[in-house]
Structure formats: structure tokens, C-alpha cells
Design an enzyme around this catalytic site. Structure first.
Site, PDB file in Angstrom:
ATOM      1  N   ASP A 142       3.777  -1.965  -1.291  1.00 27.79           N
ATOM      2  CA  ASP A 142       4.759  -1.236  -2.091  1.00 27.79           C
ATOM      3  C   ASP A 142       4.390  -1.270  -3.573  1.00 27.79           C
ATOM      4  OD1 ASP A 142       7.047   0.271  -2.477  1.00 27.79           O
ATOM      5  OD2 ASP A 142       8.348  -1.473  -2.703  1.00 27.79           O
ATOM      6  N   ASN A 200       8.649   8.542   5.038  1.00 22.97           N
ATOM      7  CA  ASN A 200       7.845   9.152   3.974  1.00 22.97           C
ATOM      8  C   ASN A 200       7.684  10.659   4.151  1.00 22.97           C
ATOM      9  OD1 ASN A 200       5.599   6.299   3.552  1.00 22.97           O
ATOM     10  ND2 ASN A 200       7.524   6.796   2.519  1.00 22.97           N
TER      11      ASN A 200
END
Length: 253
Positions: free
Chosen positions: A30, A82
């Protein structure tokens, strides 16, 4: 050899090679977009510059894990969620995956690392599916370490797919209801055959697991660092492993 291991003094290196060494490390990579925003004066020309920089961080992490004797390394590359990002960003990310598969295949061959990809791969562009299949096939005979990329992966999606397949096998009488166990369910998951992660690392400082390996991390040690993924180095990986080694794992007991 990883620069971090070359620079480690003998005591540190011996400590890292001593048990308990995690057999399976999973990483939520991340912070790519935050890194890009932080460096936006250098990243204006490309919507995924942070992800490209993040991809550059992967080889040294793989090298370090392999040299230490880690058996499996799972990297969360693209989640089912996503797909909600802009079509342009998603297309550029898939293009990046394709280019990385081509450019890093020799890296895997040189180190005899077996590649595996988990997730709902059927939803990926056909070209990417084909390239993944070729790379996986080309490295399937290696056993030094297994490198697993989670692409279009979500744990809830994985469980739904697994239960559908299990139900089909029940219907076709390939298995009986009495055979269903934790071990059997695990065998229907994308990670079938892999040990559950011993250590889950999340970069970027967020305190959540983001629908990643929910079944598999029931007793996994969690380690969160504020370091953004593009800045994550072998030294940061060693720090995470040292912290893991100082913990007492009880498996819920």
C-alpha cells in the site's frame, strides 16, 4: 545478494537466519498513490508513476526473502475493488503487469523462483491472462521459493468461488457432506497447497487487512509500517522479520 544482507553484521544475519523464520510472508503493498502525490512534481506525466516505482521495489524484497530461506512470498498487487478506479488507471496498471511479466521473467529463472498468481484471473484482459499462464508454466519446475501475486483478488470473492466449486462437487457426489472440514475448504481456495502466512506486512500505515487472505490469516502475525511501498526496502523487511521473531505465536490458544 541483497544489499541489506551484505551490510548486516554477522550477529544480525545469524539472528535473522535462526528460527522462527516465517515460512510464508504476505505483503499488502500500500501507498503507491500517496507516494506519487508526495512526489507529484516528478510524476505529472504518468497516472501510475507511484505504481511503477513500487514495482521497482519488488526485486530486492524477493531477493532478500529468498536468501533468508522464506518458502513463499505473496504480494497483493490488484484487488477486486480496484476495478472501481478509472478505466485509464486500470488499463495502465494491466499494461504495467504485462511489461513486468516480460522484463522480470529472467529474474525468476536466474533465482529458480516459481511464479503463481491467485485471484479471479478470468476477469483480466485476455493478453494478460495468456502472459500469466506462460510465465507460470515457464517457472513451474522451480522450488527455491514460490512468489505469488494476488491479481484481481478479494478474499470474499475467493470464498464465493470456492463454495460454488465445493457445492458442485457435492452435487456430483465427488465428496460427501461428512468430508467437509477446514482442510477440505482450504483445498478449494486459490492458495491450495500453500502454508498459511506466518507474517502479514502492510505498508503505508493503514490499520486494516483490506479483504486480503481472510481465511488464511486467522493466526497470522500482523506488522504495519508507515513506510510507503515504493520506499520499502530490504532493511524494512528485515525489521519486520525481527519483530516477528520476538513475538510468541500461540495459534489462538
Amino acid at each position: 545478494m541483497s544489499l541489506a544482507l551484505e551490510q548486516a553484521n554477522p550477529i544480525q544475519e545469524n539472528f535473522l537466519r535462526e528460527p522462527p523464520l516465517p515460512k510464508h510472508i504476505a505483503i499488502i503493498m500500500d501507498g503507491n498513490r500517496r507516494w506519487q502525490k508526495k512526489h507529484e512534481q516528478f510524476c505529472k506525466s504518468n497516472a501510475i508513476s507511484g505504481h511503477r516505482r513500487g514495482a521497482d521495489s519488488i526485486p530486492q524484497i524477493v531477493d532478500t526473502a529468498a536468501l533468508l530461506g522464506v518458502e513463499a512470498l505473496t504480494l497483493f498487487a490488484f484487488s477486486t475493488e480496484n476495478f472501481s478506479r478509472s478505466k485509464t488507471e486500470v488499463a495502465e496498471l494491466f499494461s504495467l503487469f504485462n511489461s513486468q511479466l516480460h522484463s522480470k521473467l529472467s529474474f525468476l529463472h536466474d533465482r529458480e523462483i516459481r511464479l503463481r498468481c491467485i485471484g479471479d484471473l478470468s476477469k483480466l484482459p485476455q493478453e494478460l491472462q495468456n502472459n500469466i499462464a506462460k510465465a507460470v508454466s515457464a517457472t513451474t519446475h522451480y522450488s527455491h521459493m514460490e512468489l505469488i501475486f494476488a491479481i484481481n483478488y478479494g478474499s470474499k470473492n475467493e470464498l464465493v468461488r470456492a463454495f460454488k466449486e465445493l457445492h458442485q462437487d457435492l452435487t456430483n457426489k465427488k465428496i460427501s457432506i461428512n468430508e467437509i472440514s477446514e482442510e477440505l475448504i482450504s483445498s478449494y481456495l486459490d492458495t491450495s497447497g500453500l502454508p498459511d502466512p506466518d507474517l502479514l506486512i502492510r505498508t503505508g500505515g493503514e490499520m486494516r487487512v483490506s479483504n486480503f487472505l481472510l481465511w488464511q490469516i486467522a493466526y497470522t502475525e500482523l506488522y504495519v509500517t508507515d513506510v510507503l511501498w515504493p520506499d520499502f526496502t530490504a532493511h524494512d523487511l528485515l525489521e519486520a522479520i525481527k519483530t516477528y521473531q520476538q513475538r510468541s505465536r500461540r495459534g489462538g490458544k
